[in-house]
Design a protein around this motif. Structure first.
Motif, short mmCIF file in Angstrom:
data_model
loop_
_atom_site.label_atom_id
_atom_site.label_comp_id
_atom_site.label_asym_id
_atom_site.label_seq_id
_atom_site.Cartn_x
_atom_site.Cartn_y
_atom_site.Cartn_z
N LYS A 291 -12.61 -41.02 -50.65
CA LYS A 291 -12.77 -42.30 -51.33
C LYS A 291 -12.28 -43.44 -50.45
O LYS A 291 -12.90 -44.51 -50.37
CB LYS A 291 -12.03 -42.29 -52.66
CG LYS A 291 -12.15 -43.57 -53.46
CD LYS A 291 -11.40 -43.46 -54.78
CE LYS A 291 -11.49 -44.78 -55.57
NZ LYS A 291 -10.72 -44.69 -56.84
N ARG A 292 -11.16 -43.24 -49.78
CA ARG A 292 -10.59 -44.27 -48.91
C ARG A 292 -11.55 -44.66 -47.79
O ARG A 292 -11.83 -45.84 -47.57
CB ARG A 292 -9.27 -43.79 -48.30
CG ARG A 292 -8.09 -43.82 -49.24
CD ARG A 292 -6.85 -43.25 -48.56
NE ARG A 292 -5.74 -43.20 -49.49
CZ ARG A 292 -4.89 -44.21 -49.70
NH1 ARG A 292 -5.02 -45.33 -49.01
NH2 ARG A 292 -3.91 -44.09 -50.56
N VAL A 293 -12.04 -43.64 -47.06
CA VAL A 293 -12.87 -43.98 -45.91
C VAL A 293 -14.25 -44.47 -46.33
O VAL A 293 -14.83 -45.37 -45.69
CB VAL A 293 -12.98 -42.78 -44.94
CG1 VAL A 293 -11.61 -42.45 -44.37
CG2 VAL A 293 -13.58 -41.56 -45.60
N GLU B 108 -8.43 -49.28 -45.02
CA GLU B 108 -7.82 -49.02 -43.73
C GLU B 108 -6.84 -47.86 -43.84
O GLU B 108 -5.92 -47.88 -44.67
CB GLU B 108 -7.09 -50.26 -43.21
CG GLU B 108 -6.57 -50.11 -41.80
CD GLU B 108 -5.96 -51.39 -41.25
OE1 GLU B 108 -4.81 -51.68 -41.61
OE2 GLU B 108 -6.64 -52.10 -40.48
N THR B 109 -7.06 -46.83 -43.04
CA THR B 109 -6.16 -45.68 -43.01
C THR B 109 -5.71 -45.50 -41.56
O THR B 109 -6.49 -45.08 -40.71
CB THR B 109 -6.87 -44.41 -43.52
OG1 THR B 109 -7.33 -44.64 -44.85
CG2 THR B 109 -5.91 -43.23 -43.52
N VAL B 110 -4.45 -45.85 -41.30
CA VAL B 110 -3.95 -45.90 -39.93
C VAL B 110 -2.62 -45.15 -39.83
O VAL B 110 -1.78 -45.23 -40.73
CB VAL B 110 -3.74 -47.37 -39.48
CG1 VAL B 110 -3.22 -47.42 -38.04
CG2 VAL B 110 -5.05 -48.15 -39.60
N PHE B 111 -2.46 -44.43 -38.73
CA PHE B 111 -1.20 -43.76 -38.42
C PHE B 111 -0.72 -44.23 -37.05
O PHE B 111 -1.52 -44.50 -36.15
CB PHE B 111 -1.39 -42.24 -38.36
CG PHE B 111 -1.74 -41.60 -39.67
CD1 PHE B 111 -0.76 -41.02 -40.45
CD2 PHE B 111 -3.05 -41.58 -40.12
CE1 PHE B 111 -1.07 -40.42 -41.66
CE2 PHE B 111 -3.38 -40.98 -41.33
CZ PHE B 111 -2.38 -40.40 -42.11
N PHE C 217 -7.98 -34.51 -51.04
CA PHE C 217 -9.24 -34.60 -50.31
C PHE C 217 -10.17 -35.62 -50.94
O PHE C 217 -10.87 -36.37 -50.25
CB PHE C 217 -9.87 -33.21 -50.22
CG PHE C 217 -9.03 -32.24 -49.44
CD1 PHE C 217 -9.11 -32.16 -48.07
CD2 PHE C 217 -8.10 -31.43 -50.09
CE1 PHE C 217 -8.31 -31.29 -47.35
CE2 PHE C 217 -7.29 -30.57 -49.39
CZ PHE C 217 -7.40 -30.50 -48.01
N GLU C 218 -10.18 -35.68 -52.27
CA GLU C 218 -10.97 -36.70 -52.96
C GLU C 218 -10.47 -38.09 -52.61
O GLU C 218 -11.28 -39.01 -52.38
CB GLU C 218 -10.88 -36.47 -54.47
CG GLU C 218 -11.57 -35.20 -54.94
CD GLU C 218 -11.22 -34.83 -56.37
OE1 GLU C 218 -11.91 -33.95 -56.94
OE2 GLU C 218 -10.26 -35.41 -56.93
N ASP C 219 -9.16 -38.25 -52.54
CA ASP C 219 -8.57 -39.55 -52.20
C ASP C 219 -8.96 -39.98 -50.79
O ASP C 219 -9.33 -41.14 -50.56
CB ASP C 219 -7.05 -39.46 -52.32
CG ASP C 219 -6.35 -40.68 -51.74
OD1 ASP C 219 -6.29 -41.72 -52.43
OD2 ASP C 219 -5.84 -40.60 -50.59
N MET C 220 -8.90 -39.05 -49.84
CA MET C 220 -9.22 -39.41 -48.45
C MET C 220 -10.69 -39.79 -48.31
O MET C 220 -11.03 -40.77 -47.62
CB MET C 220 -8.87 -38.26 -47.51
CG MET C 220 -9.06 -38.59 -46.03
SD MET C 220 -8.20 -40.09 -45.47
CE MET C 220 -6.50 -39.55 -45.62
#
Length: 315
Positions: free
Chosen positions: A221-223, A228-231, A216-219
């Motif tokens: 931090k990413r946004v 870019e976080t893409v599926f 959850f910390e990683d997500m």
């Protein structure tokens, strides 16, 4: 999203929610399964291929559709460490906001099949898990259940390694649905959600250095950092003879995959805990161009989600 009118489904659904509470304890305002989660906002960008299969508005629009995305850990424990093996499989819920008060959802998890075909069997499985150990070293209730339910045994034995990031995990829709195009032609499919960064999982050694909330910390931090976080949202297409009403059965990997579009994760939703209590994802599409299959889990899952959602809002 109505409650089921079938009295047996209604009873079993309530029993399932109650059994989750028995296993994980009362957790007011928290989901009885996949209790630890994070809500994010994003956008969906449909592909041209999607419009050849369905008239679903979010898949044929030339513009993007707003999303509400929830990543989660398994169990009903809101503070389960991300490093705990019981936090697998991970879950994802994606809500497509098509118009005011009009939406449809995709629900998936990181294991490509379910342990039981029906809700009644799943309830039996949960009861076996929580049964008292036998006296004098006898066979336990869960051992008996698994011995007579090979699909559940395969589910329990399947490798469920933790991802290095939610952005590096693939998710599978275990229930089948039917696309319907403008000519009334039907295509049976299952959803699959694949990270563009590729999958990456951690072994026991790799988990040792991670914090209890590292996913959850990683997500966040990413946004927040603009990464870019893409599926890719895919449809795995069934072929003649494939079992389409049993979530314990995985279709061969040789089945065609059609890219429906891209899911872009863009920001953390404000008042996260409050919004998580409010949103109730629905396993049944309830939108033009996508119909439920005869999978008996679908109506049961929808009922369970609605019961637990009403409980959360009342907490």
């Amino acid at each position: 999203m109505p409650f089921s009118s079938d009295p047996q489904i209604a009873k079993t659904s309530q029993d399932l929610v109650s059994q989750f509470h028995t296993i994980f304890g009362p957790q007011p305002g928290i989901r009885p399964a996949h209790g630890k989660g994070l809500l994010l906002a994003g956008t969906f960008h449909p592909s041209k291929a999607a419009a050849t299969l369905t008239t679903a508005p979010h898949l044929i629009t030339p513009t993007t559709t707003p999303l509400t995305i929830r990543f989660s850990n398994s169990t009903g424990l809101p503070n389960i460490p991300d490093t705990d093996p019981n936090a697998n499989p991970r879950g994802i819920g994606i809500r497509f906001h098509i118009a005011e008060h009009i939406h449809t959802d995709v629900i998936a998890h990181s294991t490509p099949y379910f342990p039981t075909r029906t809700g009644a069997e799943f309830l039996e499985f949960l009861k076996a898990l929580s049964a008292h150990p036998p006296e004098n070293g006898g066979v336990s209730a869960v051992e008996e259940f698994l011995a007579s339910h090979p699909a559940a045994l395969a589910f329990v034995r399947a490798e469920k390694a933790a991802p290095s990031s939610f952005a590096r995990e693939a998710f599978y829709g275990v229930n089948a649905f039917r696309f319907v195009d403008g000519e009334g032609r039907e295509t049976v499919f299952r959803y699959r959600i694949v990270p563009t960064l590729g999958e990456e999982h951690l072994d026991e050694e790799g988990l040792k250095a991670r914090s209890p909330d590292f996913l959850f910390e990683d997500m966040m931090k990413r946004v927040e950092g603009g990464e870019e976080t893409v599926f890719k949202l895919l449809a795995q297409i069934a072929e003649e003879g494939d079992v389409v009403d049993d979530a314990t059965v995985r279709w061969p990997e040789s089945r065609k995959l059609v890219e429906l579009g891209e899911v872009r994760v863009e920001k953390v939703v404000g008042e996260n805990a409050k919004k998580q209590k409010k949103i109730i994802y629905d396993p049944i599409p309830r939108v033009e161009g996508i119909e439920a299959s005869a999978d008996p889990l679908l109506e049961m899952r929808a009922n369970v989600y609605l019961i637990s959602g009403k409980e959360r809002r009342a907490a």
